[in-house]
Design an enzyme around this catalytic site. Structure first.
Site, PDB file in Angstrom:
ATOM      1  N   GLY A  21      66.186  27.897   6.583  1.00  0.00           N
ATOM      2  CA  GLY A  21      64.806  27.446   6.710  1.00  0.00           C
ATOM      3  C   GLY A  21      64.271  27.707   8.100  1.00  0.00           C
ATOM      4  O   GLY A  21      64.970  28.213   8.984  1.00  0.00           O
ATOM      5  N   LYS A  29      70.696  26.015  14.414  1.00  0.00           N
ATOM      6  CA  LYS A  29      69.266  26.160  14.706  1.00  0.00           C
ATOM      7  C   LYS A  29      69.094  26.989  15.971  1.00  0.00           C
ATOM      8  O   LYS A  29      69.452  26.553  17.062  1.00  0.00           O
ATOM      9  CB  LYS A  29      68.599  24.797  14.860  1.00  0.00           C
ATOM     10  CG  LYS A  29      67.107  24.889  15.157  1.00  0.00           C
ATOM     11  CD  LYS A  29      66.369  23.573  14.901  1.00  0.00           C
ATOM     12  CE  LYS A  29      66.715  22.520  15.896  1.00  0.00           C
ATOM     13  NZ  LYS A  29      65.874  21.293  15.734  1.00  0.00           N
ATOM     14  N   GLY A  41      61.561  25.857  11.062  1.00  0.00           N
ATOM     15  CA  GLY A  41      60.761  24.704  11.462  1.00  0.00           C
ATOM     16  C   GLY A  41      59.854  25.037  12.622  1.00  0.00           C
ATOM     17  O   GLY A  41      59.640  26.213  12.961  1.00  0.00           O
ATOM     18  N   ASP A  59      59.315  11.560  14.585  1.00  0.00           N
ATOM     19  CA  ASP A  59      58.982  12.604  13.609  1.00  0.00           C
ATOM     20  C   ASP A  59      59.672  12.346  12.270  1.00  0.00           C
ATOM     21  O   ASP A  59      60.277  13.245  11.682  1.00  0.00           O
ATOM     22  CB  ASP A  59      59.366  13.985  14.148  1.00  0.00           C
ATOM     23  CG  ASP A  59      58.573  15.115  13.487  1.00  0.00           C
ATOM     24  OD1 ASP A  59      57.528  14.819  12.853  1.00  0.00           O
ATOM     25  OD2 ASP A  59      58.980  16.284  13.606  1.00  0.00           O
ATOM     26  N   PHE A  84      60.308  24.654  15.754  1.00  0.00           N
ATOM     27  CA  PHE A  84      60.908  25.107  17.005  1.00  0.00           C
ATOM     28  C   PHE A  84      61.960  26.196  16.818  1.00  0.00           C
ATOM     29  O   PHE A  84      62.620  26.574  17.767  1.00  0.00           O
ATOM     30  CB  PHE A  84      61.539  23.927  17.746  1.00  0.00           C
ATOM     31  CG  PHE A  84      60.538  22.896  18.169  1.00  0.00           C
ATOM     32  CD1 PHE A  84      59.571  23.196  19.109  1.00  0.00           C
ATOM     33  CD2 PHE A  84      60.555  21.635  17.612  1.00  0.00           C
ATOM     34  CE1 PHE A  84      58.634  22.252  19.495  1.00  0.00           C
ATOM     35  CE2 PHE A  84      59.623  20.681  17.997  1.00  0.00           C
ATOM     36  CZ  PHE A  84      58.656  20.992  18.938  1.00  0.00           C
ATOM     37  N   GLY A  85      62.150  26.693  15.605  1.00  0.00           N
ATOM     38  CA  GLY A  85      63.126  27.751  15.434  1.00  0.00           C
ATOM     39  C   GLY A  85      63.573  27.940  14.005  1.00  0.00           C
ATOM     40  O   GLY A  85      63.063  27.311  13.072  1.00  0.00           O
TER      41      GLY A  85
END
Length: 311
Positions: free
Chosen positions: A6, A27, A8, A124, A10-11
């Site tokens: 996936g 990530k 997101g 978050d 930030f990366g």
């Protein structure tokens, strides 16, 4: 880098395998969209906490312009795909599973707020950041926006708004509403609860405000009229047995209490855990969350003053 899990804010996240045979999620951070301080913040936060409902940080790389975070692999991905992919999704979670996921996530957040040496506010909380392992055990993930503060302090100092639209507590973006505290996570979790109970997004950024009823208001009106479960069945989101109705109703009511405009009217996460466990206390009908002058009543019926003091 051949198995992409996936992407997101930030990366990009890839699936990997250690020499020991243990699967991990890696990530790779986008240097243009994250700062070194955010990276080290996540490492410092996750490196000191351990809980069954928090994703485990296995390691990290911070070399030159390259940085990566290595987490335990969560076979079933995020809760988001099980809530919002519609009827075409391959696997649907039962109401019992959804309730267990909500309870597990609540326990993880309560641990951050009250059981760590310093209180950790996630900032978050949303379905995308609730990951599910092979047994559908939920784990809170992505601590890039998290903030630590001393328990003796009465608020957190932040310089910019943190979080995702639709889940951000009012006091985070409006400084006139008082200081930011761990109750900001309670607000975000309340939106998450409503989404689980209603199996729909609390906000769709692609739809104009005039074409949809604000989600918490939709839930509030149905609970107030006693038709919440009926409407879920009519919209194809019901599929619930009689024993599921109380769990769904409890999650919806509790979600509305968690998103009260005044942070003092929201319960603590430890109280949320108790009520999701169904520990004898009933959850009374909440006032409209964004009413300018909501009725001043105790949100939960209880037989003792001690249990009320937890709120």
């Amino acid at each position: 880098f051949s198995d992409k899990l996936g992407e997101g804010g930030f990366g990009v996240v890839y699936k990997g395998k250690l020499r020991s045979g243990f699967y991990v999620a890696v990530k790779i951070l986008d240097q243009s969209r994250h700062s070194g301080s955010q990276f080290m913040n996540e490492v410092a936060t996750l490196g000191t906490i351990h809980h069954v409902h928090l994703v485990r940080l296995m390691g990290y790389c911070f070399e030159g312009f390259r940085s990566a975070l290595v987490y335990e692999y969560m076979a079933n991905g995020s809760l988001e795909k099980f809530l919002f992919q519609g009827k075409e999704q391959e696997q649907k979670l039962s109401w019992d599973q959804l309730h267990s996921i909500a309870l597990g996530a609540a326990r993880g957040i309560a641990y951050l707020h009250q059981d760590c040496y310093r209180c950790i506010v996630h900032f978050d909380i949303k379905p995308h950041n609730i990951l599910l392992d092979a047994d559908f055990t939920p784990k809170v993930a992505d601590f890039g926006l998290a903030k630590l503060y001393r328990k003796e302090d009465d608020h957190i100092s932040i310089t910019v708004t943190r979080g995702t639209p639709g889940y951000v507590a009012p006091e985070v973006w409006n400084t006139n509403l008082g200081g930011v505290t761990d109750k900001s996570d309670v607000y975000s979790f309340g939106m998450l609860l409503l989404e689980i109970a209603g199996r729909r997004k609390n906000i769709d950024v692609h739809v104009s405000r005039s074409s949809q009823l604000y989600f918490p208001e939709w839930a509030f009106k149905l609970i107030e009229s006693g038709e919440f479960e009926k409407r879920l069945r009519e919209t194809g989101r019901g599929d619930m047995e009689v024993e599921d109705e109380e769990k769904v109703r409890r999650m919806a009511k509790l979600g509305l209490w968690c998103i009260q405009y005044n942070s003092n009217d929201r319960p603590t996460m430890s109280r949320v855990v108790q009520l999701l466990e169904g520990s004898g206390d009933d959850v009374s009908n909440p006032p409209l969350p964004f009413n300018s002058s909501p009725p001043r009543e105790v949100p939960f019926s209880s037989s003792t003053e001690e249990s009320l003091s937890i709120v």
